[in-house]
Design a protein around this motif. Sequence first.
Motif, PDB file in Angstrom:
ATOM      1  N   ASN A 296       0.810  -1.221   0.000  1.00 29.25           N
ATOM      2  CA  ASN A 296       0.000   0.000   0.000  1.00 29.25           C
ATOM      3  C   ASN A 296       0.841   1.268   0.000  1.00 29.25           C
ATOM      4  O   ASN A 296       0.343   2.354  -0.285  1.00 29.25           O
TER       5      ASN A 296
ATOM      6  N   GLN B  25       1.484   2.280  -3.992  1.00 26.97           N
ATOM      7  CA  GLN B  25       0.397   2.232  -4.961  1.00 26.97           C
ATOM      8  C   GLN B  25       0.329   3.484  -5.824  1.00 26.97           C
ATOM      9  O   GLN B  25      -0.161   3.429  -6.952  1.00 26.97           O
ATOM     10  N   HIS B  26       0.826   4.585  -5.311  1.00 22.78           N
ATOM     11  CA  HIS B  26       0.693   5.837  -6.040  1.00 22.78           C
ATOM     12  C   HIS B  26       1.775   6.035  -7.097  1.00 22.78           C
ATOM     13  O   HIS B  26       1.765   7.047  -7.805  1.00 22.78           O
TER      14      HIS B  26
ATOM     15  N   VAL C   9     -11.329  -2.923   0.797  1.00 26.45           N
ATOM     16  CA  VAL C   9     -11.301  -2.020  -0.355  1.00 26.45           C
ATOM     17  C   VAL C   9     -12.520  -2.251  -1.230  1.00 26.45           C
ATOM     18  O   VAL C   9     -13.168  -1.323  -1.692  1.00 26.45           O
TER      19      VAL C   9
ATOM     20  N   ASP D 290      -6.530   2.240   6.086  1.00 25.02           N
ATOM     21  CA  ASP D 290      -5.830   1.751   4.902  1.00 25.02           C
ATOM     22  C   ASP D 290      -6.758   1.694   3.695  1.00 25.02           C
ATOM     23  O   ASP D 290      -6.361   2.045   2.584  1.00 25.02           O
ATOM     24  N   CYS D 291      -7.987   1.230   3.899  1.00 25.03           N
ATOM     25  CA  CYS D 291      -8.929   1.145   2.786  1.00 25.03           C
ATOM     26  C   CYS D 291      -9.274   2.529   2.254  1.00 25.03           C
ATOM     27  O   CYS D 291      -9.330   2.748   1.030  1.00 25.03           O
TER      28      CYS D 291
ATOM     29  N   TYR E  15      -6.478   4.026   0.193  1.00 25.85           N
ATOM     30  CA  TYR E  15      -6.447   3.480  -1.161  1.00 25.85           C
ATOM     31  C   TYR E  15      -7.427   4.219  -2.066  1.00 25.85           C
ATOM     32  O   TYR E  15      -7.090   4.576  -3.206  1.00 25.85           O
ATOM     33  N   HIS E  16      -8.636   4.450  -1.589  1.00 31.13           N
ATOM     34  CA  HIS E  16      -9.635   5.120  -2.425  1.00 31.13           C
ATOM     35  C   HIS E  16      -9.279   6.593  -2.630  1.00 31.13           C
ATOM     36  O   HIS E  16      -9.609   7.162  -3.673  1.00 31.13           O
TER      37      HIS E  16
ATOM     38  N   GLN F 253      -6.177   7.737  -2.971  1.00 27.41           N
ATOM     39  CA  GLN F 253      -5.178   7.686  -4.036  1.00 27.41           C
ATOM     40  C   GLN F 253      -5.836   7.464  -5.391  1.00 27.41           C
ATOM     41  O   GLN F 253      -5.499   8.133  -6.372  1.00 27.41           O
ATOM     42  N   ARG F 254      -6.776   6.542  -5.438  1.00 27.90           N
ATOM     43  CA  ARG F 254      -7.423   6.232  -6.712  1.00 27.90           C
ATOM     44  C   ARG F 254      -8.273   7.405  -7.205  1.00 27.90           C
ATOM     45  O   ARG F 254      -8.307   7.703  -8.403  1.00 27.90           O
TER      46      ARG F 254
END
Length: 1144
Positions: free
Chosen positions: A198, A201-202, A1005, A1131-1132, A1135-1136, A1138-1139
Amino acid sequence: MSDVVEKTLTALPSLLSLDSHSGATKLSSTSKLGNFIRGITELTSKHEEEKLVQRELVSIKEQVSSPNTSMRQMKELMVRAIYCEMLGYEASFSYIHAIKLAQQGTALEKRVGYLAVSLFLNESHELLLLLVNTVLKDLQSTNLIEVCMALTVVGQMFPKDMIPAILPLVEEKLNHPKEIIRRKAVLALYKFYLIAPNQVQHIHNKFRKALCDKDPGVMAASLHIYLQMIQDNAEGYKDLTASFVTILKQVVGGKLPMDFNYHSVPAPWLQIQLLRILAFLGKNDQSSSEIIYEVLDESLRRAEINHNITYAILYECVKCIYTIHPKSELLEKAAKCIGNFVLSPKINLKYLGLKALTYVVQQDPKLALQHQMTIIECLDHPDLIIKRETLELLFRITNAQNVTVIVEKMLEFLRVNKDDYTTIDLVGKVAELAENFPMHYYTYAPDNEWFIETMSTVFSVGGDVMQPDIPNSFLKLLSEGFDSVEEDRKLRLFAVDSYVSLLQGEPGKLPQRFLQVISWVLGEYSYLREELEAATVLRLLAKLLDMKSTSSETKSWVLVAMTKLCEGGAAVSVAQEVCESYSSSLDTVLRQRAQELQHLSQDCELRARVLPRHAGLEPLEVDSSLSFLDGFVSEALAAGAAPYKPPHQRQEELAQSKALSLEPYGLSLPISMSSCSIADRQSPTLLSVSSGLSGDSPDLSHKGGSTTLKLDGVKRVWGREGYLSQREPVEESAHVEVPSPLWSPGQQGEAESSHSQTPATTPTPQPEQEKHQLASSLFVGLGSQSSVCLMGKSEPTTQRFRRKVKGPVSSSAASEQISNSLVSTPSTANNLLCNDLLDSNVTSELAVSSLEQTSQLSQGPAAANGTCDVELADGDMKESSPSLVGGNGVVAADPAPHEDPDRPEGLCLNTHLPAELSGLCHSEITPLCSNQSLDLSACHVQEEDSLALVVFIYNSSDSDIQQILLELDSDELEVSCVCDSAVQEAGSHSVAVCQYSLTVKRPSVHVDVVGMVSYQFPVGTPQSVQFSYKLPLTSFIRPLTVSTEEYGTMWLDFSHDTKQKLTLISDGQEALADTLNVLKKKLNLHVVEIIGMEGIVACRLRQDQPCLMHCRLHAGTLSVWLRSPVPDLPDCLMYHCQRALQEH
């Protein structure tokens, strides 16, 4: 040995020498290291070696502790300490000096220091924290050697929670002008991806840039990352298929420099990496596979050199051919290649052929028939590795007709095997074959006697090294039973008789776990043998208590079994004797069991209530909240007791009191801001203080001094071997008539051509006849009329045992069944140039498949069932045609979905939404799956505290559907049916609507909802349709409206957090506001306040699942700190975030 020592001493570089002259290039013959090595080689015993090494370690310790030791001398001492550690002797006193040498010495001395640190310490060693600043300094150095050394040690070992501190510097090195720096930076990022995916991811776009690097070494290094990422999520990288094919073509064609060749083979390890990547990309994808066919054919053709490395390439080609969408020409070449391997006299090639045959036998069982005599010979091969791999192959082709012979061969090997690992592996396989059949709940056992005797052999041979779930599964099977009550009684009765005879023999030779199984079975089912008195069984169990070899755990099992059997008369007297012996035992568990035995043997009524017979068939009610202790807890709190603290909170408090403080000093504040200095250091609402703590160094200030990054809640859906719950789809081979399992296809052709002639019969030698008989027993059932084998082929024959089904199908079983039936839809692969590789958009497609099943064994023709998997992305959704799959797992020729010609065009399902939901915002109505009579669609509607899932069931047939039952379940969600939405029937060409409420119980996620619709026509057999609905976590996020003061109070109470630097969407003065507005719009967040360069945001999943975000602009990036009381939520959500910013 002396020649090897001399060559080693000659080859050691000059850095190991104490000679200070510049011309010294070899190790001095009088140096202490040389003398030490020579002394070691001249010793004759281990005891002498220990004495010499201990003297050397004492000498090294004295010199490293001396203040007069120079750096050059310290370098030589570190090398001597390394040699001692390599011999297996601890030199922990030198660890801190190795770190000092890496920090203070010249380039040559730093090199030795880094080498010593990498050999001495592991990633979790506490001294490694002292090296972080040194690595940071060397990464910023202008000396290329220092940068290389720092990147090397980062790629080998680095604390996981310190990755954010050096990640920006490693990212910068991807653009370094020197290719060696870029290559080492890519390898460092690969290490980061393995231990903390994680965190990187970026920067996936930068991986694509590394793949296009002009230097082949950098490109080759990036393949390590892509192999791991594609193994985790192949769908996200389908657009790179053509690029990987182009790279492989250039490698195979010899376009790389000669430095990459190995024994005249162009870049063999690079070819192996690319073949593995292409296998993942082409799996279940015809369009991608068509791009791969040509380069696979070229790789097979060029790998003609007889060398081990070319054999490795051929093996990977074979695996790739059988993994991707099949092509007949390539399958023939792969089969020929496997045949050459299996028939080779060389042991290494024979092993490679068996391994390849084991991998491909599930797709093409005819290959095993072609080489059956060779496989029989391998069973008697003197090499144990060959025999073990042959047994693995037989395990893959096991079916109900050959299970007895294969199990017998496995047990024969186990009796002579002395390797614990092989014993554990084979014992598990034998138990699996004997007990149950995966996913279908059948057993292979021919009869009761064979099953019990086989499991007894497993327990005896496996001993105490077997996995504990094997005896547990066996006892569970005995307890649950099968469909037939009479069969259950016979099975348990035979087990009782067998175990009583074992105890009457020599029980001292039996393993402890087997004794535990025997105790449980006799305690539960010995009453079935009416002529067997309870006192007799108790005396046999009491013998176990008297044996010195019996462990305390086994004695506890025995005492519990005796408690179940003590029923008056002689049995009570035996129990009382045992109680007198163990009532004063020093073992508290045994003493407790003895007290229970004493009281329950005297009170039959109480024993009947506590230990009733057939209790294993009744479900147990467990109060997981321990509500019966609420009164005790209230009294204790009122008396001044401390409230309960969860384990993670206790660990954090302990870490805060003992761990090193990694927070930087606060910034110097102007006088006008001094009033803020008394605030808590971790509160991000006091912006002047947190700017120096959570902003300038968000990666070092972690949980108020804790040095551990909390990643325990991150769900691991993918592993090193692929998707954890997914099975590879099996394709049935064409129907082939096999007159005899002993004939190869060539022999069959000869037989057919000469059927009118009578061949001359020649007597067959006795050994050959035995081999032929064994082959006929092992390979029976592999023809077109085969029964179900372990890898999933169809079996029309009836099993003797069938596991009893208790209630409706469990959600986990349904989920596993669905995941195993998924067939990926083809995706268009583009021919990409380098610029295309830099595109960051990753498209996700909906995977839809259908599965045909049989309803019940006792019913007539199989019903048509369907399975589908729908993934809802945040943006636009794409739909692909579902693939029809037959009951035997074969993909039908026509992949188009069934369309009912009578279905009215433009059927609008929006009008069928429930009235209470019609005014709310809902997602697009997505088709789930369909068959000849049913079309399923779904959408979700956002409510205040939950998500409403609406399922539309359209009856496309001309008959009414009755007994409709829709069942949903999820591991991550709480699914509850709205009472008014249950339906029982649907008229012809009408729509039935079911409504469910979804709330998150464990953040992930993406969350999955699996379901099954069962229904029946007025005339016909019951049918069912299975589907899966996938939702992003963002569908459940709601804004949390709080004030700044409330935010600050909540922040201090939350213990789970994560930190990351995100990319801003603009560079202007309103960059922070613009970025937060994007997150607010896409993720449904609430921006609490923005002051200057900092902002605070709040959201929630439910009322009791909040999540707080603190953001700060720093060095052109957005430093984000998330906190929540829920372990997985930060953490989840990160992730969103970043997306969302990447997609903007």
